[in-house]
Write an enzyme that holds these catalytic residues in place. Structure first.
Site, PDB file in Angstrom:
ATOM      1  N   ASP A 260     -13.909   6.084   5.319  1.00 22.98           N
ATOM      2  CA  ASP A 260     -12.526   5.690   5.579  1.00 22.98           C
ATOM      3  C   ASP A 260     -11.811   5.725   4.230  1.00 22.98           C
ATOM      4  O   ASP A 260     -12.106   4.915   3.347  1.00 22.98           O
ATOM      5  CB  ASP A 260     -12.486   4.286   6.186  1.00 22.98           C
ATOM      6  CG  ASP A 260     -11.049   3.821   6.418  1.00 22.98           C
ATOM      7  OD1 ASP A 260     -10.113   4.509   5.978  1.00 22.98           O
ATOM      8  OD2 ASP A 260     -10.875   2.760   7.035  1.00 22.98           O
TER       9      ASP A 260
ATOM     10  N   LYS B 240      -0.076   4.300   4.377  1.00 25.22           N
ATOM     11  CA  LYS B 240      -0.134   3.790   3.008  1.00 25.22           C
ATOM     12  C   LYS B 240       0.531   4.821   2.090  1.00 25.22           C
ATOM     13  O   LYS B 240       1.755   4.901   2.066  1.00 25.22           O
ATOM     14  CB  LYS B 240      -1.580   3.445   2.658  1.00 25.22           C
ATOM     15  CG  LYS B 240      -2.150   2.415   3.646  1.00 25.22           C
ATOM     16  CD  LYS B 240      -3.488   1.893   3.259  1.00 25.22           C
ATOM     17  CE  LYS B 240      -4.172   1.096   4.358  1.00 25.22           C
ATOM     18  NZ  LYS B 240      -3.484  -0.091   4.825  1.00 25.22           N
TER      19      LYS B 240
ATOM     20  N   SER C  50     -10.787  -1.458   0.060  1.00 23.33           N
ATOM     21  CA  SER C  50      -9.418  -1.951   0.167  1.00 23.33           C
ATOM     22  C   SER C  50      -9.179  -3.248  -0.587  1.00 23.33           C
ATOM     23  O   SER C  50      -8.071  -3.500  -1.038  1.00 23.33           O
ATOM     24  CB  SER C  50      -9.045  -2.142   1.629  1.00 23.33           C
ATOM     25  OG  SER C  50      -9.937  -3.041   2.252  1.00 23.33           O
TER      26      SER C  50
ATOM     27  N   HIS D 137     -14.148  -2.073   6.119  1.00 23.07           N
ATOM     28  CA  HIS D 137     -12.950  -2.657   6.721  1.00 23.07           C
ATOM     29  C   HIS D 137     -13.216  -3.153   8.149  1.00 23.07           C
ATOM     30  O   HIS D 137     -14.039  -2.588   8.879  1.00 23.07           O
ATOM     31  CB  HIS D 137     -11.842  -1.598   6.748  1.00 23.07           C
ATOM     32  CG  HIS D 137     -10.499  -2.141   7.085  1.00 23.07           C
ATOM     33  ND1 HIS D 137     -10.000  -2.156   8.358  1.00 23.07           N
ATOM     34  CD2 HIS D 137      -9.552  -2.710   6.302  1.00 23.07           C
ATOM     35  CE1 HIS D 137      -8.786  -2.692   8.348  1.00 23.07           C
ATOM     36  NE2 HIS D 137      -8.496  -3.028   7.113  1.00 23.07           N
TER      37      HIS D 137
ATOM     38  N   GLU E 104     -16.166   2.878   3.037  1.00 19.34           N
ATOM     39  CA  GLU E 104     -14.810   3.239   2.610  1.00 19.34           C
ATOM     40  C   GLU E 104     -14.926   4.141   1.387  1.00 19.34           C
ATOM     41  O   GLU E 104     -15.896   4.026   0.626  1.00 19.34           O
ATOM     42  CB  GLU E 104     -14.007   1.976   2.262  1.00 19.34           C
ATOM     43  CG  GLU E 104     -13.745   1.120   3.480  1.00 19.34           C
ATOM     44  CD  GLU E 104     -12.908  -0.127   3.183  1.00 19.34           C
ATOM     45  OE1 GLU E 104     -12.021  -0.076   2.324  1.00 19.34           O
ATOM     46  OE2 GLU E 104     -13.157  -1.142   3.838  1.00 19.34           O
TER      47      GLU E 104
ATOM     48  N   ASN F 105       0.820  -1.219   0.000  1.00 20.51           N
ATOM     49  CA  ASN F 105       0.000   0.000   0.000  1.00 20.51           C
ATOM     50  C   ASN F 105       0.852   1.266   0.000  1.00 20.51           C
ATOM     51  O   ASN F 105       0.339   2.360   0.213  1.00 20.51           O
ATOM     52  CB  ASN F 105      -0.893   0.016   1.238  1.00 20.51           C
ATOM     53  CG  ASN F 105      -1.822  -1.171   1.261  1.00 20.51           C
ATOM     54  OD1 ASN F 105      -2.443  -1.492   0.265  1.00 20.51           O
ATOM     55  ND2 ASN F 105      -1.898  -1.843   2.408  1.00 20.51           N
TER      56      ASN F 105
ATOM     57  N   HIS G  79      -7.343   4.200   1.274  1.00 19.71           N
ATOM     58  CA  HIS G  79      -6.758   3.908  -0.040  1.00 19.71           C
ATOM     59  C   HIS G  79      -7.022   4.999  -1.070  1.00 19.71           C
ATOM     60  O   HIS G  79      -6.714   4.826  -2.248  1.00 19.71           O
ATOM     61  CB  HIS G  79      -7.275   2.551  -0.539  1.00 19.71           C
ATOM     62  CG  HIS G  79      -6.940   1.454   0.407  1.00 19.71           C
ATOM     63  ND1 HIS G  79      -5.736   0.791   0.365  1.00 19.71           N
ATOM     64  CD2 HIS G  79      -7.617   0.952   1.477  1.00 19.71           C
ATOM     65  CE1 HIS G  79      -5.704  -0.089   1.356  1.00 19.71           C
ATOM     66  NE2 HIS G  79      -6.829  -0.012   2.043  1.00 19.71           N
TER      67      HIS G  79
END
Ligand SMILES: Cc1ncc(COP(=O)(O)O)c(C=O)c1O
Length: 377
Positions: A197, A228, A172, A124, A168, A38, A200
Site C-alpha cells: 500500500d 493524498k 503512514s 494500515h 505499506e 497528506n 504515502h
C-alpha cells in the site's frame, strides 16, 4: 436516556477519561499553517486540478449514478487507469472509491479461507480490515523485519493454499520505508505474493512514482490512493492484466459501490499528470522533511512524514494545542491509530510549504516540544 444512548455514553466517557476522545473540528478559514495534511504536493488547491474538476462537473454532472459495473463507468476512468498503470509501470490499474475500499476489495478478492496472510504489524487499518474480511489465517510480522517474515513463511506457509504478504511502502504514522527488496525476496522463496500500500509514497519518493520505483522492484499488487499527493479522491490497484480482470469480477467494494463522481476522476487525472511530469514538485516534500529533521536534530527523514513520539495521549494533545497557539495545525495521533504509549505528533511536509515556514516550524518544535520531551522517549 434510551439504552443505545446509554451504551454510547458509557463508551464515550471511557474514551474521554483516557484522553482518547476524538471530535471533528472544522478547519476552514483559519489562518494557520497545516503540518499534518497528506496533500503532499498541494494539488488539492492547484488551478489545473480544480479546472479539470469544474469542466467535468459541467460536462457530466455531479454524480455517477451507479456502480461501474452498471452504468457508472464514465469515459474518464479509462484515461485515469492507463495513466496510473503507466506511472507505476504495471500492465493495468483499476480505480476504486477510496484507498480504504481498494485495500478491502483487493485483499478479500485475492485471499480466502484456505489461504494465509502475513502482514507487517503496523499495516494500515484498511489492510487489516481486508485481511479479516478475507477469512484467511493471518499472522503479523515485526515491523519492517524481513527476517521475521521469512521465519513466519517457514513456520506457516504450508497451512495456506496461497499466501499474501501485506506491507505499506511508506508507513503512514512513522514515515519509514518498508525494505521491499528483502520482503519480496523472502516472499519469492516461499511462493508468496506481495501487496504494497503506497498511499504515502506516490508523488513523494521514486521521482513521484512511489516505493516500487524507489527500490527498483515489482510487487505483485500495488494499492494506493488518489486522496493524498494526487490532491483528489479515490483509490487504485495497479497490477497485471489478469489480476485486474479478476478484481473487476470479484472485488466487492468495486462491484457493489457507486462509481466516483466524474469531477473527482478528472481531478485525479490532472493530479497524476502533474506527478508524472513534474519531478521538481515531487522532490519538495522529502527535501522539506529532511530540512526539518536536520534542524531539530532528528535522523534524516525518509519520506514526507516525520513522527515525534511523545508517549501519552495527554502529552500529544498538549503539544498539539501549543503548536496551534503558535499558528501551526498538527493533529495529535493517539491509540488505537498508533500502539499504546506511542501517541505522537505526526508531521507531514508539503510542496505547498516554503523553506521559511519549515524553518519557523522547526524552531518552535525544537524549543517547545523536543526540549520538553520526557527523557525516556
Ligand atoms: C497507508 C494508507 N492506506 C490507505 C489509506 C486510505 O486511503 P483513502 O483515504 O483514500 O481511503 C490511508 C489513509 O487514508 C493510508 O494512510
Amino acid at each position: 436516556m434510551t439504552s443505545i444512548d446509554k451504551f454510547a455514553r458509557l463508551k464515550l466517557d471511557a474514551l474521554q477519561g483516557a484522553s482518547l476522545l476524538r471530535v471533528l473540528r472544522e478547519t476552514e478559514g483559519q489562518e494557520q499553517i497545516n503540518f499534518c495534511s497528506n496533500d503532499y504536493l498541494g494539488l488539492s488547491q492547484d488551478d489545473r486540478v480544480k479546472a479539470a474538476a469544474a469542466a467535468a462537473l459541467d460536462e457530466y454532472g455531479a454524480g455517477a449514478g451507479s456502480s461501474r459495473l452498471v452504468t457508472g463507468n464514465h469515459s474518464l476512468y479509462g484515461e485515469l487507469e492507463s495513466r496510473i498503470a503507466e506511472l507505476k509501470g504495471t500492465e493495468r490499474a483499476l480505480v476504486f472509491g477510496s484507498g480504504y475500499l481498494a485495500n478491502l476489495g483487493a485483499i478479500a478478492a485475492l485471499a480466502g479461507t484456505a489461504d494465509l496472510i502475513l502482514a507487517d504489524e503496523l499495516s494500515h487499518a484498511c489492510m487489516m480490515a481486508g485481511a479479516k474480511l478475507s477469512g484467511a489465517a493471518m499472522h503479523l510480522f515485526r515491523h519492517n523485519d524481513a527476517e521475521h517474515l521469512r521465519a513466519q513463511l517457514e513456520q506457516y506457509r504450508a497451512i495456506g493454499r496461497n499466501c499474501l504478504v501485506l506491507t505499506e511502502g511508506v508507513f503512514s504514522m512513522d514515515g519509514d520505508l518498508a525494505p521491499l527488496p528483502d520482503i519480496i525476496a523472502a516472499a519469492r522463496d516461499y511462493d508468496a505474493w506481495v501487496l504494497t500500500d503506497d498511499a504515502h509514497g506516490l508523488g513523494v519518493i521514486g521521482q513521484g512514482r512511489g516505493s516500487a520505483v524507489h527500490w527498483g522492484v515489482a510487487p505483485d499488487v500495488q494499492v494506493g490512493t488518489l486522496s493524498k499527493a494526487a490532491g483528489s479522491y479515490g483509490g487504485y490497484v495497479a497490477s497485471s492484466r489478469s489480476v485486474i480482470d479478476l478484481l473487476i469480477n470479484r472485488a466487492r467494494s468495486l462491484i457493489y459501490s457507486t462509481a466516483l463522481p466524474p469531477s473527482v476522476v478528472a481531478a485525479s487525472i490532472a493530479g497524476i499528470k502533474i506527478i508524472a511530469s513534474d519531478t521538481a514538485i515531487c522532490a519538495k516534500p522529502l527535501a522539506y522533511a529532511q530540512m526539518f529533521s536536520a534542524h531539530v536534530g532528528l535522523p534524516p527523514a525518509q519520506s514526507a512524514i516525520v513522527p515525534l513520539i511523545l508517549g501519552s495521549p495527554d502529552s500529544a494533545l498538549v503539544a498539539s494545542q501549543m503548536l496551534e497557539r503558535e499558528g501551526f495545525v498538527v493533529a495529535a495521533i493517539r491509540p488505537p491509530t498508533v500502539p499504546s504509549n506511542t501517541a505522537r505528533l505526526r508531521l507531514a511536509f508539503s510542496a505547498a510549504h516554503s523553506s521559511a515556514d519549515v524553518l519557523r516550524f522547526a524552531a518552535v518544535v525544537r524549543d517547545r516540544v523536543l526540549e520538553n520531551r520526557p527523557s525516556t522517549q
